[in-house]
Write a protein that holds these residues in place. Structure first.
Motif, PDB file in Angstrom:
ATOM      1  N   LEU A   3     -11.569   3.108 -12.692  1.00  0.00           N
ATOM      2  CA  LEU A   3     -10.704   3.528 -13.798  1.00  0.00           C
ATOM      3  C   LEU A   3      -9.794   2.400 -14.272  1.00  0.00           C
ATOM      4  O   LEU A   3      -8.988   2.589 -15.187  1.00  0.00           O
ATOM      5  CB  LEU A   3      -9.852   4.727 -13.362  1.00  0.00           C
ATOM      6  N   GLY A   4      -9.903   1.240 -13.639  1.00  0.00           N
ATOM      7  CA  GLY A   4      -9.085   0.102 -14.030  1.00  0.00           C
ATOM      8  C   GLY A   4      -7.760   0.006 -13.303  1.00  0.00           C
ATOM      9  O   GLY A   4      -6.987  -0.927 -13.536  1.00  0.00           O
ATOM     10  N   ALA A   5      -7.490   0.942 -12.386  1.00  0.00           N
ATOM     11  CA  ALA A   5      -6.227   0.940 -11.647  1.00  0.00           C
ATOM     12  C   ALA A   5      -6.383   0.126 -10.366  1.00  0.00           C
ATOM     13  O   ALA A   5      -6.183   0.621  -9.250  1.00  0.00           O
ATOM     14  CB  ALA A   5      -5.789   2.365 -11.347  1.00  0.00           C
ATOM     15  N   THR A   6      -6.740  -1.106 -10.518  1.00  0.00           N
ATOM     16  CA  THR A   6      -7.075  -1.941  -9.352  1.00  0.00           C
ATOM     17  C   THR A   6      -5.851  -2.300  -8.505  1.00  0.00           C
ATOM     18  O   THR A   6      -5.984  -2.656  -7.340  1.00  0.00           O
ATOM     19  CB  THR A   6      -7.755  -3.238  -9.819  1.00  0.00           C
ATOM     20  N   ARG A   7      -4.652  -2.192  -9.090  1.00  0.00           N
ATOM     21  CA  ARG A   7      -3.435  -2.522  -8.339  1.00  0.00           C
ATOM     22  C   ARG A   7      -2.727  -1.285  -7.804  1.00  0.00           C
ATOM     23  O   ARG A   7      -1.686  -1.396  -7.171  1.00  0.00           O
ATOM     24  CB  ARG A   7      -2.492  -3.332  -9.221  1.00  0.00           C
ATOM     25  N   THR A   8      -3.275  -0.121  -8.088  1.00  0.00           N
ATOM     26  CA  THR A   8      -2.675   1.118  -7.573  1.00  0.00           C
ATOM     27  C   THR A   8      -2.947   1.216  -6.074  1.00  0.00           C
ATOM     28  O   THR A   8      -4.088   1.140  -5.634  1.00  0.00           O
ATOM     29  CB  THR A   8      -3.254   2.348  -8.298  1.00  0.00           C
ATOM     30  N   ARG A   9      -1.894   1.387  -5.302  1.00  0.00           N
ATOM     31  CA  ARG A   9      -2.018   1.433  -3.841  1.00  0.00           C
ATOM     32  C   ARG A   9      -2.413   2.826  -3.369  1.00  0.00           C
ATOM     33  O   ARG A   9      -2.212   3.825  -4.062  1.00  0.00           O
ATOM     34  CB  ARG A   9      -0.697   1.014  -3.183  1.00  0.00           C
ATOM     35  N   ILE A  10      -2.939   2.853  -2.154  1.00  0.00           N
ATOM     36  CA  ILE A  10      -3.324   4.117  -1.525  1.00  0.00           C
ATOM     37  C   ILE A  10      -2.477   4.306  -0.271  1.00  0.00           C
ATOM     38  O   ILE A  10      -2.477   3.462   0.625  1.00  0.00           O
ATOM     39  CB  ILE A  10      -4.814   4.136  -1.155  1.00  0.00           C
ATOM     40  N   VAL A  11      -1.750   5.405  -0.234  1.00  0.00           N
ATOM     41  CA  VAL A  11      -0.912   5.756   0.909  1.00  0.00           C
ATOM     42  C   VAL A  11      -1.486   7.014   1.544  1.00  0.00           C
ATOM     43  O   VAL A  11      -1.834   7.972   0.842  1.00  0.00           O
ATOM     44  CB  VAL A  11       0.547   6.002   0.473  1.00  0.00           C
TER      45      VAL A  11
END
Length: 435
Positions: free
Chosen positions: A275-283
């Motif tokens: 989706l292009g959210a390559t910098r969104t972190r996963i917690v």
């Protein structure tokens, strides 16, 4: 029956301590100069090192340890002690000396963690106060250090306030931060100790709204796109899709709180990237402990939220510390009870290291006139430091931030096998030179 709404610091002591005090005042032994030591005979099962926690809180508690009118009236009404003891307690101020391991230091069986010197009377009344703080905080710090090691540099947040007593929650947040946690969700810990705070919405916030989209829109409108959205209330794939649609590709993070979080984290990473959210972190969160965190090391997880396991010591809710009399008027005394033996005499410790910095042993030795002190090698150091002198805190004691750095450095000195999560011998052997 009327119950006081505000707990008394002075009555954070056990009745048997006041019983001993009353008896010693009556027969004149209360004023003998004594040394008490805090140590543990063994580490909890599965632990190869302990972490000293709570020293700063102990010093605060001792400096403020007072028996006021309300406490004395209660003791008198219940007939706990006689009038002479009440009068002694009325003027109590600790005037002795305390040395000990600083917070963030590692400890092992037999380590002299705290050495309390004073009259029998003023030292004996501190036993429960000291042990209740140090056993709790050291247990939390020890569990937290294992979790931080397992996280291997990834962000880890303490969020266990709902799983323990309200005051224990604040102390646990402090101990976790000492051990290397990044932040806490406990706002009182943030206010009291300056610990960074962090948190996001729970499932209730999503359920409150008529749709998941509306919940996400409300949170982003309030906190900005850098917030963390909880995406697993309904369908996680749909939740991630909505989260990015609402916040855009600059969304700070998504949180996964249920299911097989390893598998779900991999799927979430693939979807976010697509989706292009390559910098969104996963917690991830949800009943994590050091073993679960270690198992997730290979997964695309950027941070962990840990609650229940942390605030309960992850299977070791106490550090098993004891507070024992070891010296009376300069004469060593020792308990000989089976399986509860102690070593008489005041002691201190040296931590020996290789040239590479790896710790090899802890040498515990007698401190007394004429007692031989081990020779300090070029890479060795004394472990105890002065804490209180004549009842007053010494200058320039380590801060909480200093203690975080101390523990970080100390763990680097541990031999690699001592960092394993499996059961085994203490990471550093204790050698007693107390003859």
């Amino acid at each position: 029956m009327t119950v006081a709404s505000t707990p008394s610091t002075a009555l954070l002591t056990d009745q048997y301590e006041l019983t001993m005090l009353a008896g010693a005042l009556r027969d004149g032994t209360a004023h003998r100069e004594c040394t008490f030591e805090v140590f543990t005979r063994r580490l909890p099962y599965g632990r190869r090192y302990g972490v000293v926690g709570g020293t700063g809180r102990v010093l605060d508690a001792i400096e403020n340890f007072r028996f006021g009118a309300a406490e004395l009236d209660k003791l008198a009404a219940d007939g706990v002690v006689d009038e002479a003891t009440l009068e002694w307690l009325r003027d109590f101020r600790f005037q002795g000396q305390i040395d000990g391991y600083p917070e963030g230091e590692l400890f092992f069986p037999g380590s002299p963690l705290l050495t309390v010197r004073g009259t029998f009377a003023e030292a004996v009344v501190l036993e429960t106060l000291v042990l209740s703080i140090m056993n709790h905080d050291s247990a939390i710090a020890g569990a937290a250090a294992r979790m931080v090691s397992a996280a291997n540099g990834r962000r880890i947040i303490e969020m266990g306030s709902r799983r323990t007593h309200e005051e224990s929650a604040v102390a646990a947040a402090r101990a976790a931060y000492l051990a290397g946690f990044t932040a806490t969700s406990n706002l009182e810990a943030g206010r009291r100790y300056g610990i960074p705070t962090a948190g996001t919405a729970a499932h209730a916030f999503t359920l409150l709204h008529d749709s998941e989209r509306e919940a996400f829109e409300a949170q982003v409108a309030s906190l900005g796109t850098g917030t963390t959205l909880l995406v697993d209330t309904y369908d996680i794939t749909r939740g991630i899709e909505l989260a990015v649609d609402v916040a855009g590709t600059d969304l700070g993070a998504v949180r996964i709180d249920s299911g097989d979080v390893g598998v779900l984290a991999r799927q979430a990473r693939e979807q976010l990237d697509s989706l292009g959210a390559t910098r969104t972190r996963i917690v991830v969160s949800g009943d994590l402990d050091e073993y679960a965190i270690a198992a997730l090391r290979a997964e695309p997880v950027d941070g962990y939220g840990v609650g229940t396991a942390l605030v309960t010591g992850s299977g070791a809710p106490t550090a098993e510390m004891v507070y024992k009399l070891v010296e009376v008027d300069g004469r060593p005394v020792a308990k000989r009870s089976s399986h509860k033996e102690s070593r008489g005499g005041r002691k201190a410790a040296i931590r020996r290291h290789k040239e590479t910095g790896t710790a090899v042993e802890e040498v515990v030795y007698h401190v007394a006139p004429g007692a031989a002190e081990p020779v300090l090698g070029p890479h060795d150091r004394f472990v105890q430091i002065p804490l209180l002198r004549d009842g007053k805190r010494v200058d320039d004691l380590p801060t909480l931030e200093d203690s975080r750095q101390r523990l970080r450095h100390a763990l680097v000195t541990v031999p690699w096998e001592g960092l394993k999560l499996s059961d085994g011998e203490p990471a550093i052997p204790t050698v007693f030179h107390t003859a």
